[in-house]
Design an enzyme around this catalytic site. Structure first.
Site, PDB file in Angstrom:
ATOM      1  N   TYR A  37      58.852 -29.538-116.083  1.00  0.00           N
ATOM      2  CA  TYR A  37      59.116 -29.179-114.679  1.00  0.00           C
ATOM      3  C   TYR A  37      60.210 -30.066-114.081  1.00  0.00           C
ATOM      4  O   TYR A  37      60.322 -31.224-114.456  1.00  0.00           O
ATOM      5  CB  TYR A  37      57.840 -29.338-113.850  1.00  0.00           C
ATOM      6  CG  TYR A  37      56.736 -28.359-114.162  1.00  0.00           C
ATOM      7  CD1 TYR A  37      56.939 -27.247-114.967  1.00  0.00           C
ATOM      8  CD2 TYR A  37      55.450 -28.554-113.651  1.00  0.00           C
ATOM      9  CE1 TYR A  37      55.909 -26.361-115.253  1.00  0.00           C
ATOM     10  CE2 TYR A  37      54.416 -27.675-113.927  1.00  0.00           C
ATOM     11  CZ  TYR A  37      54.654 -26.583-114.724  1.00  0.00           C
ATOM     12  OH  TYR A  37      53.617 -25.716-115.007  1.00  0.00           O
TER      13      TYR A  37
ATOM     14  N   GLY B 103      53.939 -14.871-105.718  1.00  0.00           N
ATOM     15  CA  GLY B 103      54.327 -14.516-104.357  1.00  0.00           C
ATOM     16  C   GLY B 103      54.216 -13.049-104.031  1.00  0.00           C
ATOM     17  O   GLY B 103      54.298 -12.660-102.857  1.00  0.00           O
TER      18      GLY B 103
ATOM     19  N   LEU C  91      51.638 -11.101-103.946  1.00  0.00           N
ATOM     20  CA  LEU C  91      50.469 -10.775-103.132  1.00  0.00           C
ATOM     21  C   LEU C  91      50.620 -11.176-101.667  1.00  0.00           C
ATOM     22  O   LEU C  91      49.823 -10.763-100.826  1.00  0.00           O
ATOM     23  CB  LEU C  91      49.213 -11.424-103.728  1.00  0.00           C
ATOM     24  CG  LEU C  91      48.721 -10.795-105.041  1.00  0.00           C
ATOM     25  CD1 LEU C  91      47.658 -11.665-105.693  1.00  0.00           C
ATOM     26  CD2 LEU C  91      48.182  -9.387-104.795  1.00  0.00           C
ATOM     27  N   THR C  92      51.648 -11.951-101.347  1.00  0.00           N
ATOM     28  CA  THR C  92      51.905 -12.271 -99.937  1.00  0.00           C
ATOM     29  C   THR C  92      52.541 -11.092 -99.217  1.00  0.00           C
ATOM     30  O   THR C  92      52.522 -11.023 -97.985  1.00  0.00           O
ATOM     31  CB  THR C  92      52.857 -13.469 -99.807  1.00  0.00           C
ATOM     32  OG1 THR C  92      54.173 -13.100-100.271  1.00  0.00           O
ATOM     33  CG2 THR C  92      52.354 -14.664-100.609  1.00  0.00           C
ATOM     34  N   GLY C  93      53.146 -10.189 -99.978  1.00  0.00           N
ATOM     35  CA  GLY C  93      53.845  -9.049 -99.389  1.00  0.00           C
ATOM     36  C   GLY C  93      55.298  -9.318 -99.066  1.00  0.00           C
ATOM     37  O   GLY C  93      56.010  -8.415 -98.604  1.00  0.00           O
ATOM     38  N   LYS C  94      55.765 -10.524 -99.335  1.00  0.00           N
ATOM     39  CA  LYS C  94      57.126 -10.880 -98.891  1.00  0.00           C
ATOM     40  C   LYS C  94      58.232 -10.169 -99.662  1.00  0.00           C
ATOM     41  O   LYS C  94      59.380 -10.147 -99.211  1.00  0.00           O
ATOM     42  CB  LYS C  94      57.327 -12.394 -98.971  1.00  0.00           C
ATOM     43  CG  LYS C  94      57.306 -12.990-100.368  1.00  0.00           C
ATOM     44  CD  LYS C  94      57.435 -14.506-100.283  1.00  0.00           C
ATOM     45  CE  LYS C  94      57.413 -15.159-101.662  1.00  0.00           C
ATOM     46  NZ  LYS C  94      57.482 -16.647-101.556  1.00  0.00           N
TER      47      LYS C  94
END
Length: 352
Positions: free
Chosen positions: A53, A240, A242-245
């Protein structure tokens, strides 16, 4: 925040884990410090990292930077035993060591390197990031072919690596061991071999798990329950989605997909941005609205209702995102909401 033990080990952690894979790339050091401070204040004392990372993208010049940032925070804050740290050795499918597989000697050297970067005396959970024999993780399901695996070579590799982990544990450099991107067969074999040679028994397995990606629910869940292994679920928000963004073709500035595109990638979230996935998210957002839930909060709290041990890893790019997520922790979905989620899964299974 509730505390749980990782598998059958004595490593006690917070029931939610802070992921750090963006530290040093999408997340600047000052924001990373703010996130770690906020997490600790909320009782989220378990941090997950890896030698490779930051990601998105993985670059040779930044390998180890996320661990270094955590180490700088450790040196400044001196959290001591209040913090639990997990990290990983990179497997052959990543851009470290020119893709070479790891062995026992590599494990020993990499533990020492991670300890130096993290500025700690011991690692609470040391994980093997990818199986050297191959994996079906990260959209490799569609082409996965185990027919060329050499069982004898795999077992010999496990013995070599576990001997190194045993020595590291005896020296006080690691407390427990875990896997990542593993299969049910691999999990049980690692445990069998560990028991045969008196090495650390795998306490956790870090695999992808979300409302849009649920292979863990069957064979791996059975193995984990019977062998007392905790799932550390990564991408619980489906990177991300599932956040709808990302709905309607939106590409938010600074988002994972946008950063990937800026570095020459496709911006498809590792193959997750498919037409079926966006259709599933439309249904998900509707479900959340009907049952009075924030989509982020329900996606995380649902995981804690599963019939196996699970610690979700939440990776937030900004401190603002982390603050929003923490606000929703602790709320338990009722039976009606869980039944709706079950129906949602039947209608949208494996959208990518």
């Amino acid at each position: 925040m509730k505390r749980v033990n990782l598998g059958g080990s004595d490593v006690e952690v917070s029931e939610i884990c802070l992921g750090t894979m963006t530290f040093g790339n999408q997340t600047a050091p000052e924001d990373a410090f703010a996130q770690m401070d906020r997490a600790m204040d909320a009782g989220m004392t378990f941090f997950d990292c890896a030698e490779m990372y930051p990601v998105n993208p993985v670059r040779a010049e930044t390998v180890g930077r996320s661990e270094q940032i955590i180490g700088e925070w450790v040196a400044a804050r001196r959290p001591g035993d209040r913090m639990q740290i997990a990290t990983k050795i990179t497997g052959p499918s990543q851009m470290v060591r020119d893709g070479a597989p790891f062995d026992g000697a590599t494990v020993t050297a990499c533990i020492e390197a991670s300890l130096r970067r993290l500025q700690v005396e011991r690692i609470d959970l040391y994980q093997l990031h990818w199986p050297v024999r191959g994996s079906y993780a990260f959209r490799q399901t569609w082409t996965y072919d185990p027919s060329k695996q050499d069982r004898a070579a795999t077992i010999a590799h496990m013995q070599d690596v576990l001997a190194a982990l045993k020595a590291a544990q005896a020296a006080g450099k690691i407390r427990a061991a875990g896997l990542s991107n593993e299969s049910a067969w691999g999990l049980t074999r690692w445990i069998d071999v560990a028991e045969q040679i008196g090495a650390p028994r795998m306490a956790a397995i870090q695999n992808e798990y979300s409302l849009l990606y649920r292979p863990f629910d069957t064979d791996l869940a059975e193995a984990a329950v019977n062998e007392d292994v905790t799932l550390l679920s990564y991408s619980p928000l489906a990177a991300g989605l599932l956040t709808g963004k990302y709905q309607g073709g939106t590409l938010p500035q600074g988002s994972r997909a946008a950063v990937d595109k800026a570095h020459g990638g496709q911006g498809n979230l590792g193959g997750r941005r498919t037409e079926r996935a966006h259709q599933a998210v439309d249904l998900w957002l509707k479900l959340c609205a009907e049952h009075g839930w924030d989509p982020v909060h329900l996606a995380i709290n649902w995981q804690l209702t599963r019939p196996f041990k699970v610690v979700p890893i939440i990776g937030t790019t900004t401190d603002t995102q982390l603050a929003h997520l923490i606000e929703g922790l602790g709320r338990v979905p009722d039976d009606t909401t869980l039944a709706a989620i079950a129906q949602f899964h039947k209608a949208t299974a494996m959208p990518y």
